[in-house]
Design an enzyme around this catalytic site. Structure first.
Site, mmCIF file in Angstrom:
data_model
loop_
_atom_site.group_PDB
_atom_site.id
_atom_site.type_symbol
_atom_site.label_atom_id
_atom_site.label_comp_id
_atom_site.label_asym_id
_atom_site.label_seq_id
_atom_site.Cartn_x
_atom_site.Cartn_y
_atom_site.Cartn_z
ATOM 1 N N ILE A 103 82.896 99.326 -21.645
ATOM 2 C CA ILE A 103 83.105 98.446 -20.522
ATOM 3 C C ILE A 103 82.655 99.043 -19.200
ATOM 4 O O ILE A 103 83.662 99.158 -18.225
ATOM 5 C CB ILE A 103 84.535 97.979 -20.360
ATOM 6 N N ASN A 149 72.517 97.848 -17.662
ATOM 7 C CA ASN A 149 73.691 98.059 -18.747
ATOM 8 C C ASN A 149 73.579 96.997 -19.903
ATOM 9 O O ASN A 149 73.845 97.477 -20.971
ATOM 10 C CB ASN A 149 75.251 97.946 -18.200
ATOM 11 N N LYS A 157 81.325 99.555 -15.601
ATOM 12 C CA LYS A 157 81.638 98.790 -14.277
ATOM 13 C C LYS A 157 80.377 98.773 -13.294
ATOM 14 O O LYS A 157 79.870 99.888 -13.124
ATOM 15 C CB LYS A 157 82.789 99.351 -13.421
ATOM 16 N N TYR A 209 94.102 97.170 -9.988
ATOM 17 C CA TYR A 209 92.790 97.246 -9.329
ATOM 18 C C TYR A 209 92.864 96.351 -8.240
ATOM 19 O O TYR A 209 93.051 95.184 -8.211
ATOM 20 C CB TYR A 209 91.768 96.880 -10.045
HETATM 21 N N1 NAP Z 1 92.624 101.886 -18.703
HETATM 22 C C1 NAP Z 1 92.473 102.503 -17.844
HETATM 23 O O1 NAP Z 1 93.189 103.426 -17.252
HETATM 24 C C2 NAP Z 1 91.047 102.708 -17.045
HETATM 25 C C3 NAP Z 1 90.700 103.659 -16.198
HETATM 26 C C4 NAP Z 1 89.415 103.792 -15.762
HETATM 27 C C5 NAP Z 1 88.543 102.513 -15.977
HETATM 28 N N2 NAP Z 1 88.985 101.667 -16.637
HETATM 29 C C6 NAP Z 1 88.189 100.247 -16.827
HETATM 30 O O2 NAP Z 1 86.971 100.847 -17.317
HETATM 31 C C7 NAP Z 1 85.977 100.313 -16.338
HETATM 32 C C8 NAP Z 1 84.711 101.182 -16.329
HETATM 33 O O3 NAP Z 1 84.968 102.690 -16.022
HETATM 34 P P1 NAP Z 1 84.683 103.251 -14.463
HETATM 35 O O4 NAP Z 1 84.758 101.971 -13.261
HETATM 36 O O5 NAP Z 1 85.854 104.125 -14.114
HETATM 37 O O6 NAP Z 1 83.598 104.058 -14.498
HETATM 38 P P2 NAP Z 1 81.958 103.746 -15.079
HETATM 39 O O7 NAP Z 1 81.841 102.296 -15.710
HETATM 40 O O8 NAP Z 1 81.676 105.019 -16.090
HETATM 41 O O9 NAP Z 1 80.941 103.917 -13.829
HETATM 42 C C9 NAP Z 1 80.966 102.994 -12.728
HETATM 43 C C10 NAP Z 1 80.089 103.528 -11.612
HETATM 44 O O10 NAP Z 1 78.915 103.813 -12.174
HETATM 45 C C11 NAP Z 1 77.781 102.964 -11.471
HETATM 46 N N3 NAP Z 1 77.039 102.192 -12.403
HETATM 47 C C12 NAP Z 1 77.078 101.314 -13.246
HETATM 48 N N4 NAP Z 1 76.015 100.865 -13.726
HETATM 49 C C13 NAP Z 1 75.020 101.881 -13.528
HETATM 50 C C14 NAP Z 1 73.706 102.088 -13.738
HETATM 51 N N5 NAP Z 1 72.895 101.136 -14.548
HETATM 52 N N6 NAP Z 1 73.175 103.065 -13.122
HETATM 53 C C15 NAP Z 1 73.620 103.747 -12.077
HETATM 54 N N7 NAP Z 1 75.034 103.603 -11.740
HETATM 55 C C16 NAP Z 1 75.427 102.628 -12.648
HETATM 56 C C17 NAP Z 1 78.665 101.916 -10.563
HETATM 57 O O11 NAP Z 1 78.044 101.616 -9.507
HETATM 58 P P3 NAP Z 1 78.116 100.403 -9.119
HETATM 59 O O12 NAP Z 1 79.459 99.721 -8.881
HETATM 60 O O13 NAP Z 1 77.571 100.293 -7.391
HETATM 61 O O14 NAP Z 1 77.247 99.165 -9.433
HETATM 62 C C18 NAP Z 1 80.061 102.760 -10.581
HETATM 63 O O15 NAP Z 1 79.945 103.423 -9.362
HETATM 64 C C19 NAP Z 1 86.498 100.179 -15.135
HETATM 65 O O16 NAP Z 1 85.808 99.504 -14.008
HETATM 66 C C20 NAP Z 1 87.901 99.572 -15.634
HETATM 67 O O17 NAP Z 1 87.621 98.068 -15.809
HETATM 68 C C21 NAP Z 1 90.294 101.500 -17.289
#
Ligand code: NAP
Length: 277
Positions: free
Chosen positions: A233, A245, A235, A53
């Site tokens: 988890i 959240n 983000k 990341y």
């Molecule tokens: N192992 C892997 O291959 C893998 C792949 C993908 C992700 N991950 C991990 O999982 C974590 C979460 O997944 P992700 O980041 O892909 O997607 P996510 O958590 O499903 O979505 C993140 C997005 O949603 C927004 N958001 C967060 N809380 C919100 C709320 N209460 N209301 C409205 N919008 C909200 C965030 O905006 P803001 O940022 O503007 O708050 C961001 O744009 C990652 O950050 C990473 O640590 C792991």
């Protein structure tokens, strides 16, 4: 906070903070650090990051956020598959620890399966654990076949988690991986629980959210948390999102909510290849 039991002992908090997309722009850094620290203030001690990341930038952001607060944190990072050799994983972990400003990770994951033989990665993980640099190790994006290979060895069976894509629109894991992990007592970490924001406009989700005076994101997270042996988890890079959240922990979905969500977002009728983002 409720915790899932880890195979090696100890607990994994059911709700944490993701960091994908952090550490990419200097101008966003202070806000990202503040969001993570706000999460810590609210008890969101599980923080998930990866050497990938922001090319190490996210780990630096996390390092700044947890400075002076390491004991509040359950810290997870991941090694690139191309770094996951016997020696490479040890060196990659040491680089991650430097960026994070800590001497150990609580959980170290192989980010996805690559061409390095699993035994090599497991040997490196075992050495890191023996040296006190990681407390637990595990994998990410492993499908049931990969998990079977992993669990063929004594060391592989000590894996503490499989971190996979799981949310209302990505329910394929319910047909094979999730039941397998439950049987083996391996907690599953659900990444992208709100499908990176793409879920938020869904009418069915909005209807359930209105019933609870909650937001669609909170319902999407609460749905993941309602699944046995799964942690989430999401983000968030703003204080408001972090607060929302965190409050998803208090949302109790009713049988009617669950039935409505199930009807709007059914699991696939038969197993599908593991989805990834
Ligand atoms: N192992 C892997 O291959 C893998 C792949 C993908 C992700 N991950 C991990 O999982 C974590 C979460 O997944 P992700 O980041 O892909 O997607 P996510 O958590 O499903 O979505 C993140 C997005 O949603 C927004 N958001 C967060 N809380 C919100 C709320 N209460 N209301 C409205 N919008 C909200 C965030 O905006 P803001 O940022 O503007 O708050 C961001 O744009 C990652 O950050 C990473 O640590 C792991």
């Amino acid at each position: 906070m409720r915790e899932l039991r880890l195979p090696g002992g100890g607990g994994l908090p059911v709700l944490g903070q993701g960091t994908w997309g952090m550490g990419e722009r200097r101008a966003h850094r202070a806000d990202e650090v503040a969001a993570l620290r706000h999460g810590l203030d609210l008890g969101l001690g599980l923080i998930d990051t990866a050497e990938m990341y922001g090319s190490g930038g996210a780990e630096e952001v996390v390092g700044a956020a947890i400075r002076g607060r390491r004991d509040e944190v359950f810290l997870v990072s991941k090694v690139y598959p191309h770094n996951a050799s016997r020696r490479g994983a040890v060196e990659a972990c040491e680089r991650s620890l430097r960026r994070l400003g800590t001497d150990h990770l609580d959980l170290y994951l192989l980010h996805w399966r690559g061409s390095v033989p699993l035994e090599e990665t497991l040997e490196a993980f075992d050495r890191l654990r023996a040296d006190g640099k990681v407390r637990h190790f595990g994998v990410s994006n492993f499908d049931p076949g990969d998990m079977g290979e992993l669990f063929a060895s004594e060391l592989g069976r000590q894996s503490a988690t499989d971190q996979v894509l799981y949310n209302l629109t990505r329910r394929g894991v319910e047909l094979d991986l999730l039941p397998w992990c439950r049987e083996q007592r391996v907690p599953v970490m659900a990444y992208s629980p709100i499908e990176q924001g793409r879920l938020l406009g869904e009418p069915a989700l909005r209807r359930v959210a209105e019933r609870h005076g909650a937001t669609p994101a909170q319902i999407a997270i609460a749905w993941v948390l309602a699944q046995e042996q799964v942690c989430a988890i999401p983000k968030a890079a703003t204080g408001e999102h972090v607060e929302q959240n965190r409050a998803a922990l208090e949302v109790e979905l009713t049988a009617e909510d669950l039935a409505d969500l199930d009807a709007a977002f059914p699991a696939p009728p038969q197993p599908v290849p593991l989805e990834v983002l």
